[in-house]
Design a protein around this motif. Structure first.
Motif, PDB file in Angstrom:
ATOM      1  N   LYS A   1      -3.658   4.050   2.501  1.00 24.44           N
ATOM      2  CA  LYS A   1      -4.805   3.146   2.862  1.00 24.44           C
ATOM      3  C   LYS A   1      -4.354   1.672   2.632  1.00 24.44           C
ATOM      4  CE  LYS A   1      -9.541   2.029   2.256  1.00 24.44           C
ATOM      5  NZ  LYS A   1     -10.732   2.366   1.791  1.00 24.44           N
ATOM      6  N   GLN A   2      -3.575   1.402   1.341  1.00 22.50           N
ATOM      7  CA  GLN A   2      -2.924   0.025   1.133  1.00 22.50           C
ATOM      8  C   GLN A   2      -2.065  -0.117   1.947  1.00 22.50           C
ATOM      9  OE1 GLN A   2      -1.892   0.555  -2.957  1.00 22.50           O
ATOM     10  NE2 GLN A   2      -3.905   0.187  -3.802  1.00 22.50           N
ATOM     11  N   TRP A   3      -1.128   0.628   2.544  1.00 20.62           N
ATOM     12  CA  TRP A   3       0.018   0.212   3.312  1.00 20.62           C
ATOM     13  C   TRP A   3      -0.858  -0.166   4.810  1.00 20.62           C
ATOM     14  CZ3 TRP A   3       0.245   2.431   8.053  1.00 20.62           C
ATOM     15  CH2 TRP A   3      -0.298   3.585   8.262  1.00 20.62           C
ATOM     16  N   TYR A   4      -1.895   0.255   5.210  1.00 18.05           N
ATOM     17  CA  TYR A   4      -2.283   0.004   6.232  1.00 18.05           C
ATOM     18  C   TYR A   4      -3.030  -1.379   6.429  1.00 18.05           C
ATOM     19  CZ  TYR A   4      -5.528  -0.235  10.490  1.00 18.05           C
ATOM     20  OH  TYR A   4      -6.405  -0.398  11.547  1.00 18.05           O
ATOM     21  N   GLN A   5      -3.739  -1.618   5.143  1.00 19.44           N
ATOM     22  CA  GLN A   5      -4.401  -2.913   4.918  1.00 19.44           C
ATOM     23  C   GLN A   5      -3.283  -4.353   4.763  1.00 19.44           C
ATOM     24  OE1 GLN A   5      -6.469  -2.347   1.334  1.00 19.44           O
ATOM     25  NE2 GLN A   5      -8.327  -1.377   2.578  1.00 19.44           N
ATOM     26  N   ARG A   7      -0.274  -4.075   6.318  1.00 18.43           N
ATOM     27  CA  ARG A   7      -0.014  -4.406   7.816  1.00 18.43           C
ATOM     28  C   ARG A   7      -0.847  -5.171   8.731  1.00 18.43           C
ATOM     29  NH1 ARG A   7       0.172   0.709  11.527  1.00 18.43           N
ATOM     30  NH2 ARG A   7      -0.966  -0.268  12.591  1.00 18.43           N
ATOM     31  N   VAL A   8      -2.085  -4.662   8.518  1.00 18.34           N
ATOM     32  CA  VAL A   8      -3.078  -5.604   9.052  1.00 18.34           C
ATOM     33  C   VAL A   8      -3.317  -6.759   8.508  1.00 18.34           C
ATOM     34  CG1 VAL A   8      -5.696  -5.817   9.641  1.00 18.34           C
ATOM     35  CG2 VAL A   8      -4.728  -3.515   9.598  1.00 18.34           C
ATOM     36  N   ARG A   9      -3.139  -7.027   7.369  1.00 17.73           N
ATOM     37  CA  ARG A   9      -3.054  -8.491   6.800  1.00 17.73           C
ATOM     38  C   ARG A   9      -1.883  -9.437   7.293  1.00 17.73           C
ATOM     39  NH1 ARG A   9      -3.075  -7.915   0.929  1.00 17.73           N
ATOM     40  NH2 ARG A   9      -4.397  -6.089   1.068  1.00 17.73           N
ATOM     41  N   GLU A  13      -1.854 -12.646   9.678  1.00 19.77           N
ATOM     42  CA  GLU A  13      -1.278 -13.970   9.097  1.00 19.77           C
ATOM     43  C   GLU A  13      -0.182 -14.396  10.334  1.00 19.77           C
ATOM     44  OE1 GLU A  13      -0.305 -16.799   6.745  1.00 19.77           O
ATOM     45  OE2 GLU A  13      -1.635 -15.709   6.603  1.00 19.77           O
ATOM     46  N   ARG A  14       0.408 -13.459  10.919  1.00 17.17           N
ATOM     47  CA  ARG A  14       1.324 -13.789  12.138  1.00 17.17           C
ATOM     48  C   ARG A  14       0.544 -14.403  13.148  1.00 17.17           C
ATOM     49  NH1 ARG A  14       4.165  -9.396  10.200  1.00 17.17           N
ATOM     50  NH2 ARG A  14       3.019  -7.847  11.902  1.00 17.17           N
ATOM     51  N   GLU A  15      -0.451 -13.963  13.369  1.00 15.84           N
ATOM     52  CA  GLU A  15      -1.389 -14.627  14.619  1.00 15.84           C
ATOM     53  C   GLU A  15      -1.862 -15.875  14.175  1.00 15.84           C
ATOM     54  OE1 GLU A  15      -4.446 -11.678  15.236  1.00 15.84           O
ATOM     55  OE2 GLU A  15      -3.153 -10.373  16.123  1.00 15.84           O
TER      56      GLU A  15
END
Length: 113
Positions: A1-5, A7-9, A13-15
């Motif tokens: 779950k943490q790795w997914y969060q 990645r989404v963060r 940030e890139r966007e």
């Protein structure tokens, strides 16, 4: 779950950074203009613009993109601005930098009013 969060963060940030970069580029292009610099300068109490001399009392027509032409008389000229009096007796200030960047143009009004 943490790795997914994470990645989404990271994607968010890139966007966000890409959106900021795009806004900065647009602001720069708007400030620079289209590169269509025109000759406009104050000299000896007169305005020299696009090869023509304008003096106080000259009848002019002012064109701004997206607006109807304004017919006026030049009431004052100084180093940074040109004051014009419209035919309805309102006054408008044009900056010489606006003329140089092409944000507005003026020309002699040859019509009889």
């Amino acid at each position: 779950k943490q790795w997914y969060q994470r990645r989404v963060r990271g994607e968010r940030e890139r966007e966000r950074v890409a959106a900021k970069r795009l806004v900065r580029q647009r602001r720069h292009l708007n400030s620079v203009g289209s590169g269509d610099n025109r000759t406009a300068r104050f000299e000896d109490g007169k305005l020299f613009y696009e090869g023509q001399w304008f003096t106080v009392g000259s009848a002019v027509m002012i064109d701004k993109p997206g607006a109807s032409p304004i017919y006026a008389k030049i009431s004052a000229i100084n180093t940074g601005e040109v004051w014009v009096r419209r035919w309805d007796d309102t006054r408008t200030k044009l900056y010489i930098s606006q003329l140089q960047r092409g944000r507005c143009t003026i020309r002699h009004d040859t019509s009889i009013r």
